[in-house]
Enzyme design. Structure first.
Site, PDB file in Angstrom:
ATOM      1  N   ASP A 155       0.838  -1.194   0.000  1.00  0.00           N
ATOM      2  CA  ASP A 155       0.000   0.000   0.000  1.00  0.00           C
ATOM      3  C   ASP A 155       0.875   1.247   0.000  1.00  0.00           C
ATOM      4  O   ASP A 155       2.013   1.230   0.488  1.00  0.00           O
ATOM      5  CB  ASP A 155      -0.899   0.026   1.242  1.00  0.00           C
ATOM      6  CG  ASP A 155      -1.895  -1.120   1.276  1.00  0.00           C
ATOM      7  OD1 ASP A 155      -2.130  -1.730   0.210  1.00  0.00           O
ATOM      8  OD2 ASP A 155      -2.413  -1.397   2.364  1.00  0.00           O
ATOM      9  N   LYS A 156       0.320   2.329  -0.484  1.00  0.00           N
ATOM     10  CA  LYS A 156       1.066   3.584  -0.579  1.00  0.00           C
ATOM     11  C   LYS A 156       1.663   3.984   0.772  1.00  0.00           C
ATOM     12  O   LYS A 156       2.827   4.390   0.844  1.00  0.00           O
ATOM     13  CB  LYS A 156       0.145   4.687  -1.094  1.00  0.00           C
ATOM     14  CG  LYS A 156       0.832   6.047  -1.226  1.00  0.00           C
ATOM     15  CD  LYS A 156      -0.119   7.094  -1.785  1.00  0.00           C
ATOM     16  CE  LYS A 156       0.562   8.449  -1.917  1.00  0.00           C
ATOM     17  NZ  LYS A 156      -0.345   9.487  -2.456  1.00  0.00           N
TER      18      LYS A 156
END
Length: 352
Positions: A155-156
């Site tokens: 995930d970012k």
């Protein structure tokens, strides 16, 4: 749009530069948001695509651009020019990367929180793939043009180790290893609350949240009487490294790789990952009457990955040290709670 409204939808033809869709606001659409009404009229256009068209001034109300939040009025005329997106490709950018390991077949990156792994619609720059290409990096071409070399993702706002394939053969073998669950992934997470046991296993299937589409959700939850559609099995194992006031520092093992898996599973147990406001965490963690400064990211770090080298078969173990901002947050938490910060480093032996 409410469920009672009946709006005639239209199938989109192949778009060209001059093609325009148009409709006059119906009685049942009065008061609706512009973006919602366009998406309802033309279901082939995703909400994301409608937003792009509105932002690009390709959706007009009475001949003028307007915001997606514009509330429609009677007899307004809406026109939509659904021009095709230009083909997206990953482009080289000069962005520094923390390389943990590299040989002729693979490269392992210690990805920083805030960096997206690869580009997508509306997000074409600043990605890890762009940075790799900026190094003059040769990457596998088995994936699509936006994801060369990518065999798994983070995930970012999750930091840590991620593997990238340089060659097509490495990509294929690593991809198969992930499918066969022959890759061991270990994360460090700080979650809200504490547990009755020192270790556990979470086995809840995960699917797309039917109400808030940017989220995933665990199957145990229901929304307005309907179950989550297309959920898939997911398993997360965990053990407690240390309890710090009203939080638990965990070592987490992923046995499946579902989108947002760790975040969803612990949120479902009412123990969201610290900093993860999307899944119910407090914006500011509190210790008694003291609110700690916002972490500014999720407290989730991919600390270790164990796998067989795709060409030699050698067992590889790669580690990404816990980022300084996460270590400092733990020390601050311990100090405010009246604990000993030295216990933090002892609990994280091997991960610093």
């Amino acid at each position: 749009m409410s469920a009672e409204k009946e709006i005639k939808t239209e199938a989109l033809p192949e778009p060209d530069e001059n093609f325009v869709l148009s409709f006059e606001v119906s009685t049942s659409e009065i008061g609706d948001r512009l973006d919602h009404a366009v998406a309802a009229r033309y279901p082939e256009l995703s909400r994301t695509r409608v937003k792009e068209l509105i932002d690009g001034e390709l959706v007009l109300v009475d001949g003028k651009p307007n915001k997606g939040s514009h509330r429609l009025h009677a007899r307004e005329k809406v026109s939509v020019t659904p021009r095709a997106r230009p083909p997206l490709r990953a482009h080289a950018e000069s962005i520094p990367l923390n390389i943990l390991f590299e040989d002729a077949d693979i490269i392992a990156v210690n990805k920083a929180a805030g960096m997206t792994v690869h580009a997508g619609a509306g997000n074409a720059t600043g990605t890890m793939v762009n940075a790799l290409l900026g190094r003059g990096q040769s990457l596998s071409q088995l994936g699509d043009a936006l994801r060369p070399g990518i065999v798994h993702r983070l995930d970012k706002e999750t930091s840590g180790v991620i593997l990238v394939a340089k060659t097509d053969s490495a990509h294929a073998r690593l991809g198969e290893a992930f499918r066969q669950r022959a890759v061991n992934k270990t994360y460090i997470a700080l979650v809200q609350g504490s547990f009755d046991t020192t270790s556990g296993r979470i086995e809840l299937t995960i699917g797309r949240d039917p109400i808030k589409r940017v989220r995933m959700a665990a199957e145990q939850k229901t929304y307005r009487g309907s179950k989550i559609a297309n959920s898939r099995e997911a398993r997360t194992d965990w053990r407690t490294l240390l309890k710090i006031d009203s939080t638990s520092l965990l070592e987490v093992q992923l046995h499946t790789g579902r989108t947002h898996q760790i975040r969803v599973h612990f949120s479902a147990l009412k123990h969201p990952v610290v900093g993860d406001t999307l899944y119910g965490a407090a914006a500011h963690l509190r210790v008694g009457d003291v609110a700690l400064p916002s972490l500014g990211r999720n407290f989730l770090h991919a600390a270790k990955i164990v796998f067989s080298h795709p060409r030699t078969g050698e067992r590889m173990e790669l580690r990404a040290p816990l980022p300084a901002e996460l270590r400092q947050f733990l020390h601050t938490l311990a100090e405010v709670a009246g604990g000993d910060p030295a216990k933090i480093d002892a609990a994280l032996h091997g991960y610093l």
